[in-house]
Write a protein that holds these residues in place. Structure first.
Motif, PDB file in Angstrom:
ATOM      1  N   PHE A 183       0.834  -1.197   0.000  1.00  0.00           N
ATOM      2  CA  PHE A 183       0.000   0.000   0.000  1.00  0.00           C
ATOM      3  C   PHE A 183       0.864   1.240   0.000  1.00  0.00           C
ATOM      4  N   GLU A 184       0.228   2.346  -0.391  1.00  0.00           N
ATOM      5  CA  GLU A 184       0.936   3.605  -0.452  1.00  0.00           C
ATOM      6  C   GLU A 184       0.545   4.462   0.737  1.00  0.00           C
ATOM      7  N   GLU A 185       1.545   5.100   1.299  1.00  0.00           N
ATOM      8  CA  GLU A 185       1.332   5.981   2.451  1.00  0.00           C
ATOM      9  C   GLU A 185       2.279   7.157   2.261  1.00  0.00           C
ATOM     10  N   GLU A 186       1.725   8.348   2.147  1.00  0.00           N
ATOM     11  CA  GLU A 186       2.533   9.564   1.967  1.00  0.00           C
ATOM     12  C   GLU A 186       3.545   9.425   0.826  1.00  0.00           C
ATOM     13  N   GLY A 187       3.069   8.856  -0.294  1.00  0.00           N
ATOM     14  CA  GLY A 187       3.921   8.765  -1.475  1.00  0.00           C
ATOM     15  C   GLY A 187       4.977   7.672  -1.430  1.00  0.00           C
ATOM     16  N   GLN A 188       4.987   6.875  -0.364  1.00  0.00           N
ATOM     17  CA  GLN A 188       5.938   5.773  -0.267  1.00  0.00           C
ATOM     18  C   GLN A 188       5.179   4.458  -0.132  1.00  0.00           C
ATOM     19  N   LEU A 189       5.853   3.360  -0.457  1.00  0.00           N
ATOM     20  CA  LEU A 189       5.183   2.069  -0.446  1.00  0.00           C
ATOM     21  C   LEU A 189       5.549   1.232   0.782  1.00  0.00           C
ATOM     22  N   ILE A 190       4.590   0.481   1.246  1.00  0.00           N
ATOM     23  CA  ILE A 190       4.792  -0.453   2.350  1.00  0.00           C
ATOM     24  C   ILE A 190       4.389  -1.825   1.837  1.00  0.00           C
ATOM     25  N   LEU A 191       5.266  -2.773   2.066  1.00  0.00           N
ATOM     26  CA  LEU A 191       5.108  -4.123   1.535  1.00  0.00           C
ATOM     27  C   LEU A 191       4.825  -5.093   2.674  1.00  0.00           C
ATOM     28  N   LEU A 192       3.869  -5.978   2.461  1.00  0.00           N
ATOM     29  CA  LEU A 192       3.516  -6.956   3.494  1.00  0.00           C
ATOM     30  C   LEU A 192       3.397  -8.348   2.893  1.00  0.00           C
ATOM     31  N   ASP A 193       4.023  -9.313   3.547  1.00  0.00           N
ATOM     32  CA  ASP A 193       3.903 -10.696   3.115  1.00  0.00           C
ATOM     33  C   ASP A 193       3.445 -11.531   4.309  1.00  0.00           C
ATOM     34  N   PHE A 194       2.416 -12.348   4.091  1.00  0.00           N
ATOM     35  CA  PHE A 194       1.915 -13.225   5.153  1.00  0.00           C
ATOM     36  C   PHE A 194       2.702 -14.527   5.168  1.00  0.00           C
ATOM     37  N   LYS A 195       3.089 -14.958   6.352  1.00  0.00           N
ATOM     38  CA  LYS A 195       3.797 -16.230   6.489  1.00  0.00           C
ATOM     39  C   LYS A 195       3.033 -17.130   7.459  1.00  0.00           C
ATOM     40  N   THR A 196       2.919 -18.400   7.072  1.00  0.00           N
ATOM     41  CA  THR A 196       2.181 -19.335   7.927  1.00  0.00           C
ATOM     42  C   THR A 196       3.110 -20.359   8.579  1.00  0.00           C
ATOM     43  N   ASP A 197       4.411 -20.109   8.507  1.00  0.00           N
ATOM     44  CA  ASP A 197       5.395 -21.018   9.086  1.00  0.00           C
ATOM     45  C   ASP A 197       5.139 -21.231  10.579  1.00  0.00           C
ATOM     46  N   ARG A 198       5.470 -22.423  11.040  1.00  0.00           N
ATOM     47  CA  ARG A 198       5.364 -22.703  12.478  1.00  0.00           C
ATOM     48  C   ARG A 198       6.419 -21.940  13.258  1.00  0.00           C
ATOM     49  N   ARG A 199       7.603 -21.805  12.639  1.00  0.00           N
ATOM     50  CA  ARG A 199       8.702 -21.101  13.311  1.00  0.00           C
ATOM     51  C   ARG A 199       8.984 -19.788  12.618  1.00  0.00           C
ATOM     52  N   ILE A 200       9.334 -18.801  13.399  1.00  0.00           N
ATOM     53  CA  ILE A 200       9.722 -17.521  12.818  1.00  0.00           C
ATOM     54  C   ILE A 200      11.175 -17.621  12.375  1.00  0.00           C
ATOM     55  N   ASN A 201      11.402 -17.464  11.095  1.00  0.00           N
ATOM     56  CA  ASN A 201      12.762 -17.460  10.578  1.00  0.00           C
ATOM     57  C   ASN A 201      12.840 -16.380   9.503  1.00  0.00           C
ATOM     58  N   ILE A 202      13.341 -15.233   9.901  1.00  0.00           N
ATOM     59  CA  ILE A 202      13.378 -14.079   9.006  1.00  0.00           C
ATOM     60  C   ILE A 202      14.378 -14.283   7.876  1.00  0.00           C
ATOM     61  N   ASN A 203      15.501 -14.922   8.208  1.00  0.00           N
ATOM     62  CA  ASN A 203      16.593 -15.031   7.235  1.00  0.00           C
ATOM     63  C   ASN A 203      16.209 -15.713   5.934  1.00  0.00           C
ATOM     64  N   ILE A 204      15.335 -16.740   6.017  1.00  0.00           N
ATOM     65  CA  ILE A 204      14.986 -17.450   4.784  1.00  0.00           C
ATOM     66  C   ILE A 204      14.155 -16.584   3.827  1.00  0.00           C
ATOM     67  N   TYR A 205      13.639 -15.461   4.304  1.00  0.00           N
ATOM     68  CA  TYR A 205      12.816 -14.604   3.444  1.00  0.00           C
ATOM     69  C   TYR A 205      13.487 -13.286   3.065  1.00  0.00           C
ATOM     70  N   LYS A 206      14.670 -13.020   3.638  1.00  0.00           N
ATOM     71  CA  LYS A 206      15.332 -11.736   3.374  1.00  0.00           C
ATOM     72  C   LYS A 206      15.531 -11.477   1.884  1.00  0.00           C
ATOM     73  N   LYS A 207      16.048 -12.491   1.183  1.00  0.00           N
ATOM     74  CA  LYS A 207      16.349 -12.354  -0.246  1.00  0.00           C
ATOM     75  C   LYS A 207      15.058 -12.129  -1.043  1.00  0.00           C
ATOM     76  N   GLN A 208      14.044 -12.949  -0.747  1.00  0.00           N
ATOM     77  CA  GLN A 208      12.754 -12.824  -1.435  1.00  0.00           C
ATOM     78  C   GLN A 208      12.191 -11.413  -1.271  1.00  0.00           C
ATOM     79  N   MET A 209      12.211 -10.892  -0.052  1.00  0.00           N
ATOM     80  CA  MET A 209      11.625  -9.580   0.196  1.00  0.00           C
ATOM     81  C   MET A 209      12.455  -8.457  -0.425  1.00  0.00           C
TER      82      MET A 209
END
Length: 159
Positions: free
Chosen positions: A102-128
């Motif tokens: 979505f756009e907010e004040e001319g800038q974009l905010i990106l959101l991705d839903f994850k359903t993983d059992r464990r929180i692991n940010i590193n595996i998604y860094k490249k994708q995001m």
């Protein structure tokens, strides 16, 4: 055996589908129930699928300050969901699908839903990182925030 048992991947797919179809407005248990009934009526989901949806977790997302910002942006028609793109990266084509931005004040905010059992940010860094590049290239606007929302944990992580 329970015929309607879904694998984690199927549950993830179902959840993403429902999150793309639900209205971006303030929801409570009753209104969410009504919207889900409607999705069943329109054959977007089956009764079985509706019954395994994690209602508490969906409501928890709608209760976040991030969802509040999304609902406000939606009222100004500044939200896009399930946006597919193809981009060239290191000489190969990359296909992606962005859950929501979505756009907010001319800038974009990106959101991705994850359903993983464990929180692991590193595996998604490249994708995001790729999603961020794709959005900035397509819209010529800076992406100021990239969020992962962990459904199983009712938790949003800012990358």
């Amino acid at each position: 055996s329970n015929e309607t048992a879904l694998s984690p991947a199927q549950k993830g797919t179902l959840f993403h589908k429902v999150m793309a179809l639900l209205p971006l407005e303030a929801l409570n248990k009753e209104s969410l129930e009504a919207h889900l009934e409607n999705l069943v009526k329109k054959n977007f989901i089956t009764v079985e699928e509706k019954n395994i949806l994690p209602i508490k977790q969906i409501l928890a997302f709608y209760d976040t300050s991030l969802a509040e910002r999304i609902i406000l942006a939606e009222s100004k028609h500044l939200v896009r969901r399930e946006a597919s793109f193809t981009m060239l990266y290191e000489n190969s084509g990359v296909d992606g699908q962005i859950d929501l931005f979505f756009e907010e004040e001319g800038q974009l905010i990106l959101l991705d839903f994850k359903t993983d059992r464990r929180i692991n940010i590193n595996i998604y860094k490249k994708q995001m990182e790729l999603y961020k590049m794709a959005l900035e290239e397509a819209f010529q606007k800076p992406v100021k925030e990239v969020w992962l929302y962990w459904l199983s944990h009712d938790k949003a992580t800012l990358l």
